[in-house]
Scaffold this motif. Structure first.
Motif, PDB file in Angstrom:
ATOM      1  N   MET A 190     -25.936  14.498  23.427  1.00 19.42           N
ATOM      2  CA  MET A 190     -26.360  13.131  23.667  1.00 19.42           C
ATOM      3  C   MET A 190     -26.934  12.560  22.370  1.00 19.42           C
ATOM      4  SD  MET A 190     -29.378  11.765  26.279  1.00 19.42           S
ATOM      5  CE  MET A 190     -30.069  13.382  26.353  1.00 19.42           C
ATOM      6  N   LYS A 191     -26.488  11.364  22.043  1.00 20.52           N
ATOM      7  CA  LYS A 191     -27.012  10.686  20.855  1.00 20.52           C
ATOM      8  C   LYS A 191     -28.435  10.228  21.122  1.00 20.52           C
ATOM      9  CE  LYS A 191     -22.854   8.513  18.922  1.00 20.52           C
ATOM     10  NZ  LYS A 191     -22.305   7.180  18.601  1.00 20.52           N
ATOM     11  N   GLN A 192     -29.271  10.279  20.065  1.00 20.30           N
ATOM     12  CA  GLN A 192     -30.655   9.843  20.200  1.00 20.30           C
ATOM     13  C   GLN A 192     -31.046   8.970  19.019  1.00 20.30           C
ATOM     14  OE1 GLN A 192     -33.395  12.954  21.131  1.00 20.30           O
ATOM     15  NE2 GLN A 192     -32.112  13.802  22.724  1.00 20.30           N
ATOM     16  N   ILE A 193     -32.050   8.135  19.257  1.00 20.30           N
ATOM     17  CA  ILE A 193     -32.555   7.232  18.237  1.00 20.30           C
ATOM     18  C   ILE A 193     -34.056   7.067  18.469  1.00 20.30           C
ATOM     19  CG2 ILE A 193     -32.093   5.143  19.604  1.00 20.30           C
ATOM     20  CD1 ILE A 193     -31.201   3.784  16.980  1.00 20.30           C
ATOM     21  N   THR A 194     -34.811   6.841  17.411  1.00 18.75           N
ATOM     22  CA  THR A 194     -36.255   6.648  17.570  1.00 18.75           C
ATOM     23  C   THR A 194     -36.569   5.173  17.826  1.00 18.75           C
ATOM     24  OG1 THR A 194     -36.697   6.219  15.236  1.00 18.75           O
ATOM     25  CG2 THR A 194     -36.718   8.552  15.972  1.00 18.75           C
ATOM     26  N   ALA A 195     -37.770   4.925  18.338  1.00 18.98           N
ATOM     27  CA  ALA A 195     -38.210   3.549  18.566  1.00 18.98           C
ATOM     28  C   ALA A 195     -38.257   2.777  17.250  1.00 18.98           C
ATOM     29  CB  ALA A 195     -39.574   3.547  19.251  1.00 18.98           C
ATOM     30  N   LYS A 196     -38.705   3.422  16.180  1.00 16.94           N
ATOM     31  CA  LYS A 196     -38.767   2.767  14.860  1.00 16.94           C
ATOM     32  C   LYS A 196     -37.367   2.350  14.402  1.00 16.94           C
ATOM     33  CE  LYS A 196     -42.998   2.893  13.037  1.00 16.94           C
ATOM     34  NZ  LYS A 196     -43.695   1.633  13.138  1.00 16.94           N
ATOM     35  N   GLU A 197     -36.377   3.225  14.620  1.00 14.01           N
ATOM     36  CA  GLU A 197     -35.002   2.904  14.221  1.00 14.01           C
ATOM     37  C   GLU A 197     -34.462   1.730  15.026  1.00 14.01           C
ATOM     38  OE1 GLU A 197     -33.160   7.171  12.771  1.00 14.01           O
ATOM     39  OE2 GLU A 197     -33.561   6.904  14.922  1.00 14.01           O
ATOM     40  N   VAL A 198     -34.779   1.691  16.319  1.00 20.05           N
ATOM     41  CA  VAL A 198     -34.338   0.569  17.157  1.00 20.05           C
ATOM     42  C   VAL A 198     -34.985  -0.720  16.677  1.00 20.05           C
ATOM     43  CG1 VAL A 198     -34.355  -0.420  19.484  1.00 20.05           C
ATOM     44  CG2 VAL A 198     -33.864   2.009  19.173  1.00 20.05           C
ATOM     45  N   GLU A 199     -36.267  -0.660  16.366  1.00 23.76           N
ATOM     46  CA  GLU A 199     -36.977  -1.844  15.878  1.00 23.76           C
ATOM     47  C   GLU A 199     -36.340  -2.369  14.592  1.00 23.76           C
ATOM     48  OE1 GLU A 199     -41.523  -3.239  14.734  1.00 23.76           O
ATOM     49  OE2 GLU A 199     -41.192  -1.226  15.556  1.00 23.76           O
ATOM     50  N   ALA A 200     -36.005  -1.473  13.672  1.00 21.55           N
ATOM     51  CA  ALA A 200     -35.362  -1.874  12.419  1.00 21.55           C
ATOM     52  C   ALA A 200     -33.981  -2.470  12.672  1.00 21.55           C
ATOM     53  CB  ALA A 200     -35.249  -0.675  11.483  1.00 21.55           C
ATOM     54  N   MET A 201     -33.244  -1.874  13.600  1.00 17.24           N
ATOM     55  CA  MET A 201     -31.910  -2.399  13.932  1.00 17.24           C
ATOM     56  C   MET A 201     -32.006  -3.788  14.555  1.00 17.24           C
ATOM     57  SD  MET A 201     -30.121   1.053  15.455  1.00 17.24           S
ATOM     58  CE  MET A 201     -28.660   0.207  16.079  1.00 17.24           C
ATOM     59  N   LEU A 202     -33.010  -4.005  15.409  1.00 20.52           N
ATOM     60  CA  LEU A 202     -33.187  -5.311  16.058  1.00 20.52           C
ATOM     61  C   LEU A 202     -33.510  -6.405  15.051  1.00 20.52           C
ATOM     62  CD1 LEU A 202     -35.114  -4.727  19.399  1.00 20.52           C
ATOM     63  CD2 LEU A 202     -32.916  -5.851  19.105  1.00 20.52           C
ATOM     64  N   GLU A 203     -34.219  -6.063  13.987  1.00 23.47           N
ATOM     65  CA  GLU A 203     -34.530  -7.053  12.955  1.00 23.47           C
ATOM     66  C   GLU A 203     -33.257  -7.552  12.285  1.00 23.47           C
ATOM     67  OE1 GLU A 203     -37.440  -5.523  10.209  1.00 23.47           O
ATOM     68  OE2 GLU A 203     -38.902  -5.198  11.814  1.00 23.47           O
ATOM     69  N   LYS A 204     -32.269  -6.669  12.143  1.00 22.14           N
ATOM     70  CA  LYS A 204     -30.993  -7.041  11.513  1.00 22.14           C
ATOM     71  C   LYS A 204     -30.032  -7.672  12.518  1.00 22.14           C
ATOM     72  CE  LYS A 204     -31.343  -3.342   8.140  1.00 22.14           C
ATOM     73  NZ  LYS A 204     -30.946  -1.996   7.814  1.00 22.14           N
ATOM     74  N   ASP A 205     -30.083  -7.196  13.768  1.00 23.39           N
ATOM     75  CA  ASP A 205     -29.150  -7.673  14.785  1.00 23.39           C
ATOM     76  C   ASP A 205     -29.862  -7.800  16.130  1.00 23.39           C
ATOM     77  OD1 ASP A 205     -27.071  -8.287  16.464  1.00 23.39           O
ATOM     78  OD2 ASP A 205     -26.030  -6.373  16.234  1.00 23.39           O
ATOM     79  N   PRO A 206     -30.413  -8.995  16.426  1.00 22.80           N
ATOM     80  CA  PRO A 206     -31.159  -9.170  17.676  1.00 22.80           C
ATOM     81  C   PRO A 206     -30.287  -9.117  18.936  1.00 22.80           C
ATOM     82  CG  PRO A 206     -31.115 -11.211  16.404  1.00 22.80           C
ATOM     83  CD  PRO A 206     -30.452 -10.163  15.571  1.00 22.80           C
ATOM     84  N   SER A 207     -28.983  -8.995  18.773  1.00 23.87           N
ATOM     85  CA  SER A 207     -28.099  -8.957  19.944  1.00 23.87           C
ATOM     86  C   SER A 207     -27.740  -7.528  20.362  1.00 23.87           C
ATOM     87  CB  SER A 207     -26.825  -9.758  19.667  1.00 23.87           C
ATOM     88  OG  SER A 207     -26.061  -9.117  18.651  1.00 23.87           O
ATOM     89  N   LEU A 208     -28.555  -6.540  19.965  1.00 27.14           N
ATOM     90  CA  LEU A 208     -28.307  -5.159  20.387  1.00 27.14           C
ATOM     91  C   LEU A 208     -28.276  -5.077  21.906  1.00 27.14           C
ATOM     92  CD1 LEU A 208     -30.637  -2.927  18.167  1.00 27.14           C
ATOM     93  CD2 LEU A 208     -28.167  -3.089  18.076  1.00 27.14           C
ATOM     94  N   ASN A 209     -27.516  -4.139  22.428  1.00 28.06           N
ATOM     95  CA  ASN A 209     -27.435  -3.937  23.865  1.00 28.06           C
ATOM     96  C   ASN A 209     -28.431  -2.851  24.267  1.00 28.06           C
ATOM     97  OD1 ASN A 209     -25.125  -5.714  24.378  1.00 28.06           O
ATOM     98  ND2 ASN A 209     -24.041  -4.240  23.106  1.00 28.06           N
ATOM     99  N   ILE A 210     -29.514  -3.278  24.902  1.00 28.36           N
ATOM    100  CA  ILE A 210     -30.571  -2.356  25.306  1.00 28.36           C
ATOM    101  C   ILE A 210     -30.695  -2.414  26.824  1.00 28.36           C
ATOM    102  CG2 ILE A 210     -33.034  -1.822  25.146  1.00 28.36           C
ATOM    103  CD1 ILE A 210     -32.933  -3.125  22.327  1.00 28.36           C
ATOM    104  N   VAL A 211     -30.773  -1.241  27.458  1.00 29.19           N
ATOM    105  CA  VAL A 211     -30.953  -1.163  28.906  1.00 29.19           C
ATOM    106  C   VAL A 211     -32.263  -0.439  29.180  1.00 29.19           C
ATOM    107  CG1 VAL A 211     -30.023  -0.321  31.096  1.00 29.19           C
ATOM    108  CG2 VAL A 211     -28.455  -1.132  29.315  1.00 29.19           C
ATOM    109  N   ASP A 212     -33.164  -1.105  29.891  1.00 26.71           N
ATOM    110  CA  ASP A 212     -34.459  -0.540  30.263  1.00 26.71           C
ATOM    111  C   ASP A 212     -34.352  -0.030  31.699  1.00 26.71           C
ATOM    112  OD1 ASP A 212     -37.181  -0.138  31.018  1.00 26.71           O
ATOM    113  OD2 ASP A 212     -37.810  -1.621  29.526  1.00 26.71           O
ATOM    114  N   VAL A 213     -34.547   1.286  31.897  1.00 28.29           N
ATOM    115  CA  VAL A 213     -34.370   1.884  33.228  1.00 28.29           C
ATOM    116  C   VAL A 213     -35.704   2.146  33.939  1.00 28.29           C
ATOM    117  CG1 VAL A 213     -32.123   2.889  32.678  1.00 28.29           C
ATOM    118  CG2 VAL A 213     -34.193   4.246  32.305  1.00 28.29           C
ATOM    119  N   ARG A 214     -36.793   1.548  33.437  1.00 27.15           N
ATOM    120  CA  ARG A 214     -38.095   1.719  34.098  1.00 27.15           C
ATOM    121  C   ARG A 214     -38.136   0.929  35.406  1.00 27.15           C
ATOM    122  NH1 ARG A 214     -42.242  -0.378  30.057  1.00 27.15           N
ATOM    123  NH2 ARG A 214     -40.548  -1.840  29.649  1.00 27.15           N
TER     124      ARG A 214
END
Length: 98
Positions: A1-25
């Motif tokens: 399974m691929k994994q990513i850190t919260a910091k990496e997601v935050e950095a990616m969102l700064e470059k591309d705010p249209s990331l596809n994120i699914v919150d399962v909470r």
């Protein structure tokens, strides 16, 4: 399974705010704040709502700690979706919320 850190997601969102994120909470957890633009699909409903997701896109899965999103990632991966689990979940998220 691929994994990513919260910091990496935050950095990616700064470059591309249209990331596809699914919150399962759960609903009450999301009410405390979610990553801007994230789609909310509680883990218990994922099996019934996964057709709302596009198999040609990649999704970053998020929960509180990374455990439920890990299960969601495995489930969606098994069904042919492209997913990455955000390790540490919202406990490690320091970026903006909505």
């Amino acid at each position: 399974m691929k994994q990513i850190t919260a910091k990496e997601v935050e950095a990616m969102l700064e470059k591309d705010p249209s990331l596809n994120i699914v919150d399962v909470r759960e609903v009450d957890e999301v009410e405390t704040g979610k990553i801007p633009g994230a789609i909310h699909i509680p883990l218990g409903l994922l099996e019934f709502r996964m057709q709302e997701l596009d198999k040609s896109k990649e999704y970053i899965m998020v929960c509180r700690s990374g455990a439920r999103s890990g299960r969601a990632s495995q489930f969606l991966d098994y069904h042919g979706y492209k997913v990455i689990n955000m390790t540490g979940g919202m406990m490690f998220w320091e970026g903006p919320t909505e």
